[in-house]
Design a protein around this motif. Structure first.
Motif, PDB file in Angstrom:
ATOM      1  N   PHE A   1      -0.889  -0.380  -0.595  1.00  0.00           N
ATOM      2  CA  PHE A   1      -1.339  -1.709  -0.201  1.00  0.00           C
ATOM      3  C   PHE A   1      -1.723  -2.519  -1.439  1.00  0.00           C
ATOM      4  O   PHE A   1      -2.464  -2.039  -2.294  1.00  0.00           O
ATOM      5  CB  PHE A   1      -2.548  -1.617   0.731  1.00  0.00           C
ATOM      6  N   GLU A   2      -1.184  -3.721  -1.514  1.00  0.00           N
ATOM      7  CA  GLU A   2      -1.614  -4.719  -2.502  1.00  0.00           C
ATOM      8  C   GLU A   2      -2.285  -5.827  -1.703  1.00  0.00           C
ATOM      9  O   GLU A   2      -1.631  -6.540  -0.940  1.00  0.00           O
ATOM     10  CB  GLU A   2      -0.416  -5.271  -3.275  1.00  0.00           C
ATOM     11  N   ARG A   3      -3.602  -5.947  -1.895  1.00  0.00           N
ATOM     12  CA  ARG A   3      -4.382  -6.880  -1.084  1.00  0.00           C
ATOM     13  C   ARG A   3      -5.004  -7.909  -2.014  1.00  0.00           C
ATOM     14  O   ARG A   3      -5.750  -7.559  -2.935  1.00  0.00           O
ATOM     15  CB  ARG A   3      -5.474  -6.104  -0.354  1.00  0.00           C
ATOM     16  N   PHE A   4      -4.672  -9.196  -1.797  1.00  0.00           N
ATOM     17  CA  PHE A   4      -5.214 -10.255  -2.635  1.00  0.00           C
ATOM     18  C   PHE A   4      -6.322 -10.972  -1.870  1.00  0.00           C
ATOM     19  O   PHE A   4      -6.109 -11.421  -0.744  1.00  0.00           O
ATOM     20  CB  PHE A   4      -4.105 -11.223  -3.046  1.00  0.00           C
ATOM     21  N   THR A   5      -7.503 -11.037  -2.485  1.00  0.00           N
ATOM     22  CA  THR A   5      -8.661 -11.618  -1.829  1.00  0.00           C
ATOM     23  C   THR A   5      -9.214 -12.757  -2.678  1.00  0.00           C
ATOM     24  O   THR A   5      -8.835 -12.933  -3.843  1.00  0.00           O
ATOM     25  CB  THR A   5      -9.764 -10.564  -1.617  1.00  0.00           C
ATOM     26  N   ASP A   6     -10.140 -13.530  -2.104  1.00  0.00           N
ATOM     27  CA  ASP A   6     -10.733 -14.635  -2.847  1.00  0.00           C
ATOM     28  C   ASP A   6     -11.573 -14.145  -4.024  1.00  0.00           C
ATOM     29  O   ASP A   6     -11.869 -14.908  -4.946  1.00  0.00           O
ATOM     30  CB  ASP A   6     -11.593 -15.503  -1.920  1.00  0.00           C
ATOM     31  N   ALA A   7     -11.943 -12.868  -4.017  1.00  0.00           N
ATOM     32  CA  ALA A   7     -12.728 -12.298  -5.115  1.00  0.00           C
ATOM     33  C   ALA A   7     -11.854 -11.576  -6.130  1.00  0.00           C
ATOM     34  O   ALA A   7     -12.358 -11.060  -7.122  1.00  0.00           O
ATOM     35  CB  ALA A   7     -13.774 -11.333  -4.565  1.00  0.00           C
ATOM     36  N   GLY A   8     -10.529 -11.522  -5.893  1.00  0.00           N
ATOM     37  CA  GLY A   8      -9.631 -10.828  -6.804  1.00  0.00           C
ATOM     38  C   GLY A   8      -8.784  -9.808  -6.071  1.00  0.00           C
ATOM     39  O   GLY A   8      -9.064  -9.444  -4.924  1.00  0.00           O
ATOM     40  N   PRO A   9      -7.713  -9.313  -6.718  1.00  0.00           N
ATOM     41  CA  PRO A   9      -6.805  -8.378  -6.056  1.00  0.00           C
ATOM     42  C   PRO A   9      -7.360  -6.963  -5.991  1.00  0.00           C
ATOM     43  O   PRO A   9      -8.229  -6.578  -6.776  1.00  0.00           O
ATOM     44  CB  PRO A   9      -5.564  -8.422  -6.952  1.00  0.00           C
ATOM     45  N   MET A  10      -6.853  -6.207  -5.039  1.00  0.00           N
ATOM     46  CA  MET A  10      -7.155  -4.778  -4.964  1.00  0.00           C
ATOM     47  C   MET A  10      -5.895  -4.039  -4.539  1.00  0.00           C
ATOM     48  O   MET A  10      -4.993  -4.611  -3.918  1.00  0.00           O
ATOM     49  CB  MET A  10      -8.307  -4.481  -3.990  1.00  0.00           C
ATOM     50  N   ALA A  11      -5.835  -2.772  -4.900  1.00  0.00           N
ATOM     51  CA  ALA A  11      -4.687  -1.942  -4.540  1.00  0.00           C
ATOM     52  C   ALA A  11      -5.182  -0.596  -4.039  1.00  0.00           C
ATOM     53  O   ALA A  11      -6.203  -0.076  -4.515  1.00  0.00           O
ATOM     54  CB  ALA A  11      -3.766  -1.747  -5.744  1.00  0.00           C
ATOM     55  N   LEU A  12      -4.461  -0.051  -3.072  1.00  0.00           N
ATOM     56  CA  LEU A  12      -4.697   1.309  -2.586  1.00  0.00           C
ATOM     57  C   LEU A  12      -3.368   2.050  -2.643  1.00  0.00           C
ATOM     58  O   LEU A  12      -2.380   1.611  -2.044  1.00  0.00           O
ATOM     59  CB  LEU A  12      -5.234   1.300  -1.147  1.00  0.00           C
ATOM     60  N   LEU A  13      -3.346   3.170  -3.375  1.00  0.00           N
ATOM     61  CA  LEU A  13      -2.136   3.953  -3.549  1.00  0.00           C
ATOM     62  C   LEU A  13      -2.299   5.295  -2.853  1.00  0.00           C
ATOM     63  O   LEU A  13      -3.332   5.966  -3.022  1.00  0.00           O
ATOM     64  CB  LEU A  13      -1.852   4.181  -5.031  1.00  0.00           C
ATOM     65  N   PRO A  14      -1.316   5.734  -2.081  1.00  0.00           N
ATOM     66  CA  PRO A  14      -1.453   6.983  -1.326  1.00  0.00           C
ATOM     67  C   PRO A  14      -1.537   8.197  -2.238  1.00  0.00           C
ATOM     68  O   PRO A  14      -0.884   8.272  -3.282  1.00  0.00           O
ATOM     69  CB  PRO A  14      -0.186   7.022  -0.473  1.00  0.00           C
ATOM     70  N   GLN A  15      -2.342   9.165  -1.843  1.00  0.00           N
ATOM     71  CA  GLN A  15      -2.465  10.425  -2.565  1.00  0.00           C
ATOM     72  C   GLN A  15      -2.363  11.580  -1.576  1.00  0.00           C
ATOM     73  O   GLN A  15      -2.465  11.404  -0.371  1.00  0.00           O
ATOM     74  CB  GLN A  15      -3.806  10.502  -3.296  1.00  0.00           C
ATOM     75  N   GLY A  16      -2.138  12.795  -2.125  1.00  0.00           N
ATOM     76  CA  GLY A  16      -2.213  13.979  -1.275  1.00  0.00           C
ATOM     77  C   GLY A  16      -0.943  14.772  -1.137  1.00  0.00           C
ATOM     78  O   GLY A  16      -0.842  15.646  -0.277  1.00  0.00           O
TER      79      GLY A  16
END
Length: 426
Positions: A212-227
């Protein structure tokens, strides 16, 4: 070559330096390579069995990077503990804009992979310990002077200061060591005015191998799958962009509060955030060096360019650059030139520059476009995300960038084996 103590000195034995050493061992086994690394290295220090840690840091590997490691003979081992990214979901928080990339649309089993840094390091070290590559560790390069057809490199180790002569020095020890500045290179910095918080998190719903690449008003964030790649898990690697004040506030809070604030920022696409691991952080800057080569020395990896991490492009760009450099070294040996000859290193810079400029522009543009929360800008970027979903050509271009297949293709020549283009496929 015998006039030198060694032929190539690599300052830094991290992922970039070790990969360069392995590529040299595969492509030019006759070239003597010495890696100078600050941390000790010994076969006894490598565990017989790999035990992943919840708090292990990881790297996003583009599909093009897999092709490079396949050609270097490392992927079969490396793939034992990597997690495939089969889908990427890009969205703008609180707005309608979104786009989705799926590996099956491009005829591949994954768009990229997530690899534990420690596992990558172990795989590289095991291969290198069976090669002719020499190690000076613990030691560090502290200075260098140019000499006829080569360089004299000054090392600090347990015996004090020593010097080695070589045809060329490659600086691969990152952007924080200070060696780059000691040698007179002038980096340019663009401060994003934010910080990256890195942590591993668990969620109630499985990631289903989606990043997930999530862009928010406070800045971007990313979540990358692991496991791992057999069954989809519930753990992801988080990159969270925060202002100085927001970071200071977050670090003082309990893990439960961190998860609650993360939930507010990211949303519920992965269910509830149930755990957050050890947090590390660093200020975000775009760092580039306009002229990363000079006679006898070349900068690679983060020493040459450091990108915003949310787009996951930094190491993949570095890897393509390493293969381009190895190819120029191969041509130099065929032409009877020194590895550090200005013509050789200028050719490397010329071949890598377009990829470097395009990747920096792609990464930086994402951050700038999705940073301001101004209505006209937000409307444009939402339309752009929707357009990517509706226009196959634009979506394919975006996907190829994400997969690391948009750069200049370097051909890897291995003695006795087939030649293959390392950064494009399909």
């Amino acid at each position: 070559m015998s006039q030198f103590d060694t032929d190539l000195i690599i300052a830094g034995g991290g992922l970039a330096g070790a990969t360069l050493a392995l590529a040299m061992a595969r492509v030019l086994p006759e070239v003597r390579v010495t890696v100078v690394e600050a941390f000790p290295l010994a076969a006894a220090a490598l565990p017989a069995a790999y035990q992943p840690s919840y708090d292990a840091r990881s790297t996003a590997l583009a599909f093009g990077s897999r092709l490079i490691y396949e050609e270097l003979g490392l992927w079969s081992r490396l793939s034992e503990h990597v997690t495939p990214i089969r889908r990427i979901h890009v969205s703008d928080r609180g707005r309608f804009g979104a786009t989705r990339l799926d590996a099956t649309e491009h005829g591949q089993d994954a768009l990229g992979y997530v690899a534990d840094n420690r596992w990558m390091g172990l795989c590289l070290m095991r291969e290198l310990l069976d090669s002719q590559v020499q190690w000076r560790a613990p030691a560090e390069v502290v200075d260098m002077t140019a000499e006829a057809d080569g360089v004299r490199v000054v090392l600090n180790d347990s015996q004090g200061r020593q010097s080695l002569t070589a045809q060329c020095l490659v600086v691969a020890d990152g952007g924080r060591s200070g060696l780059r500045e000691t040698l007179g290179f002038q980096p340019r910095h663009h401060d994003y005015g934010q910080n990256a918080l890195i942590a591993n998190v668990s969620t109630s719903d499985s990631h289903q191998f989606c990043a997930f690449e999530r862009f928010t008003d406070a800045g971007p964030m990313a979540l990358l799958p692991q496991g791992g790649g057999v069954r989809p898990g519930h753990q992801s690697a988080l990159v969270w962009t925060l202002s100085d004040q927001a970071l200071a506030d977050l670090l003082e809070r309990s893990d439960a509060d961190k998860c609650r604030l993360l939930q507010e920022r990211f949303g519920w696409r992965l269910g509830r955030f149930t755990r957050i691991g050890e947090c590390s952080h660093y200020p975000l800057k775009l760092t580039t060096v306009d002229e990363p080569v000079r006679p006898g020395v070349a900068l690679v990896g983060n020493a040459a360019h450091a990108l915003h991490p949310v787009a996951g492009q930094g190491f993949n760009l570095a890897l393509r650059g390493l293969m381009t450099l190895v190819e120029q070294f191969r041509l130099a040996t065929e032409q009877g030139l020194s590895l550090g000859d200005a013509r050789v290193l200028r050719r490397y810079q010329q071949h890598h520059r377009q990829d470097w400029q395009q990747t920096v522009q792609f990464s930086d543009s994402l951050i700038r476009l999705f940073g301001p929360d101004l209505a006209p800008v937000a409307a444009v970027r939402d339309a752009g995300l929707v357009g990517l979903d509706l226009l196959p050509g634009a979506k394919r271009w975006f996907a190829r960038k994400a997969m690391g297949l948009g750069g200049r293709r370097a051909v890897i020549h291995r003695p006795g084996g087939p030649n293959r283009e390392s950064s494009d496929h399909a």
